[in-house]
Design a protein around this motif. Structure first.
Motif, PDB file in Angstrom:
ATOM      1  N   VAL A 106       2.433   7.963 -60.058  1.00  0.00           N
ATOM      2  CA  VAL A 106       2.567   9.577 -60.092  1.00  0.00           C
ATOM      3  C   VAL A 106       2.485   9.598 -61.635  1.00  0.00           C
ATOM      4  CG1 VAL A 106       3.667  11.586 -59.666  1.00  0.00           C
ATOM      5  CG2 VAL A 106       3.284   9.817 -57.661  1.00  0.00           C
ATOM      6  N   ALA A 107       3.392   9.183 -62.286  1.00  0.00           N
ATOM      7  CA  ALA A 107       3.633   9.586 -63.788  1.00  0.00           C
ATOM      8  C   ALA A 107       2.199   9.148 -64.670  1.00  0.00           C
ATOM      9  CB  ALA A 107       5.031   8.744 -64.249  1.00  0.00           C
ATOM     10  N   GLN A 108       1.434   8.506 -64.118  1.00  0.00           N
ATOM     11  CA  GLN A 108       0.224   8.160 -64.900  1.00  0.00           C
ATOM     12  C   GLN A 108      -0.658   9.461 -64.783  1.00  0.00           C
ATOM     13  OE1 GLN A 108      -1.910   5.003 -62.768  1.00  0.00           O
ATOM     14  NE2 GLN A 108      -0.184   3.584 -63.498  1.00  0.00           N
ATOM     15  N   VAL A 109      -0.291  10.601 -64.164  1.00  0.00           N
ATOM     16  CA  VAL A 109      -1.136  11.812 -64.083  1.00  0.00           C
ATOM     17  C   VAL A 109      -0.453  12.668 -65.543  1.00  0.00           C
ATOM     18  CG1 VAL A 109      -1.842  13.969 -62.783  1.00  0.00           C
ATOM     19  CG2 VAL A 109      -1.567  11.664 -61.682  1.00  0.00           C
ATOM     20  N   PRO A 110      -1.141  12.995 -66.550  1.00  0.00           N
ATOM     21  CA  PRO A 110      -0.610  13.450 -67.659  1.00  0.00           C
ATOM     22  C   PRO A 110       0.076  14.833 -67.411  1.00  0.00           C
ATOM     23  CG  PRO A 110      -2.869  13.668 -67.617  1.00  0.00           C
ATOM     24  CD  PRO A 110      -2.729  12.838 -66.742  1.00  0.00           C
ATOM     25  N   ASP A 111      -0.001  15.641 -66.171  1.00  0.00           N
ATOM     26  CA  ASP A 111       0.392  17.072 -66.113  1.00  0.00           C
ATOM     27  C   ASP A 111       1.485  16.946 -65.160  1.00  0.00           C
ATOM     28  OD1 ASP A 111      -1.169  18.603 -67.979  1.00  0.00           O
ATOM     29  OD2 ASP A 111      -2.927  18.372 -66.397  1.00  0.00           O
ATOM     30  N   VAL A 112       2.280  15.732 -64.788  1.00  0.00           N
ATOM     31  CA  VAL A 112       3.215  15.679 -63.973  1.00  0.00           C
ATOM     32  C   VAL A 112       4.607  15.465 -64.814  1.00  0.00           C
ATOM     33  CG1 VAL A 112       4.200  14.374 -62.129  1.00  0.00           C
ATOM     34  CG2 VAL A 112       1.740  14.699 -62.185  1.00  0.00           C
ATOM     35  N   ALA A 113       5.565  16.008 -64.487  1.00  0.00           N
ATOM     36  CA  ALA A 113       6.809  15.931 -65.215  1.00  0.00           C
ATOM     37  C   ALA A 113       8.030  15.303 -64.237  1.00  0.00           C
ATOM     38  CB  ALA A 113       7.355  17.077 -65.917  1.00  0.00           C
TER      39      ALA A 113
END
Length: 299
Positions: free
Chosen positions: A198-205
């Motif tokens: 999930v963290a590989q998606v840049p717009d996810v914190a």
């Protein structure tokens, strides 16, 4: 998500960083239905309102706790009456035929306070709910209006969450409570690989919140350390924000105890990112620029 944060001048004229609690709840069980409270510890089965948090003066974002749009309006009212509340993460019926109109109505009613929407995914029996095409319009609406999707999920939902994110490039998403890993049973591997994807998606914190309440009886607080380390390894210091999860937190620790422990963990696992985790990232991700400069005194 540049992590730049708000600041305020102190009495000597220099800037002091604003601490932002990115995940706080207030609820009034006498006026709204909170079904999950029936199964919660007895200490939580009452109302928790701003006076109950005592002398805490950190700024905060209020997060919904009931699947009811009336609660979002209630939180707007509290935000207007309570110093230091910077925004509200509300709730809307995401599968309604008029979901986009409902979201836009809340934007108008919030008058700048609505910064995100949180469906209570963890309480929905269908663990693939997030992947339903019927939700596409609502998620497009969140993205188009710059609202954050707060993902209240655990490991069962991370596959569907990944599917949802691929369908909405640019949707700003915040994973609540690090996706609630099973810390009590030390089940690390499956969660670690899923949250890293999930963290590989840049717009996810990710929120550094809710972890103490996932520990085993006896509150072995050290058990959270490998999970915290992996959160920072996966997201980096610029995509993690601290939240208290008050008052749920109070079953395991006080607000100040958790804040002090979290500060120590950030110094250990994300050195030089403390200002970002404790305010700057929330300011950037929830688009709070300008609000932090008009705060009164913060702790």
């Amino acid at each position: 998500m540049d992590g730049t944060g708000g600041s305020r001048p102190d009495r000597g004229g220099s800037a002091r960083a604003v601490i932002i609690d990115a995940h706080r709840h207030y609820w009034d069980s006498s006026r709204l239905e909170y079904g999950w409270l029936a199964h919660a510890p007895a200490a939580l089965q009452c109302s928790f309102l701003p006076p109950d948090i005592g002398a805490i003066r950190d700024a905060c974002i209020l997060v919904q706790a009931a699947p009811d749009e009336r609660e979002t309006l209630f939180l707007f009212d509290l935000a207007r009456q309570t110093e230091g509340v910077l925004g509200v993460v509300g709730w809307v019926e995401m599968e309604a035929d008029d979901a986009t109109q409902r979201i836009e109505a809340l934007i108008g009613q919030g008058q700048g306070l609505l910064c995100g929407i949180r469906p209570m995914v963890q309480d929905i029996p269908d663990t693939e709910w997030l992947a339903r095409p019927s939700l596409d319009r609502a998620f497009d609406c969140l993205r188009d209006h710059g609202l954050v999707f707060d993902a209240l999920v655990d490991n069962r939902h991370l596959r569907a969450l990944s599917h949802r994110l691929t369908r909405h490039p640019g949707l700003i998403t915040v994973v609540d409570h690090a996706a609630k890993p099973n810390i009590a049973d030390r089940e690390f591997a499956a969660w670690a690989s899923a949250i890293a994807r999930v963290a590989q998606v840049p717009d996810v914190a990710c929120k550094l919140s809710g972890l103490l309440t996932l520990t085993a009886p006896g509150n072995d607080a050290a058990a959270i350390e490998p999970f915290v380390a992996h959160v920072f390894e996966s997201f980096g210091g610029q995509r993690v924000m601290w939240g208290s999860d008050w008052p749920v937190l109070t079953t395991h620790a006080s607000y100040e105890q958790w804040k002090a422990r979290a500060q120590a963990l950030v110094r250990r696992f994300a050195p030089r990112h403390e200002a970002a985790v404790f305010g700057g990232n929330a300011t950037s991700i929830y688009s709070l620029h300008g609000r932090t400069t008009v705060l009164g005194r913060t702790a």
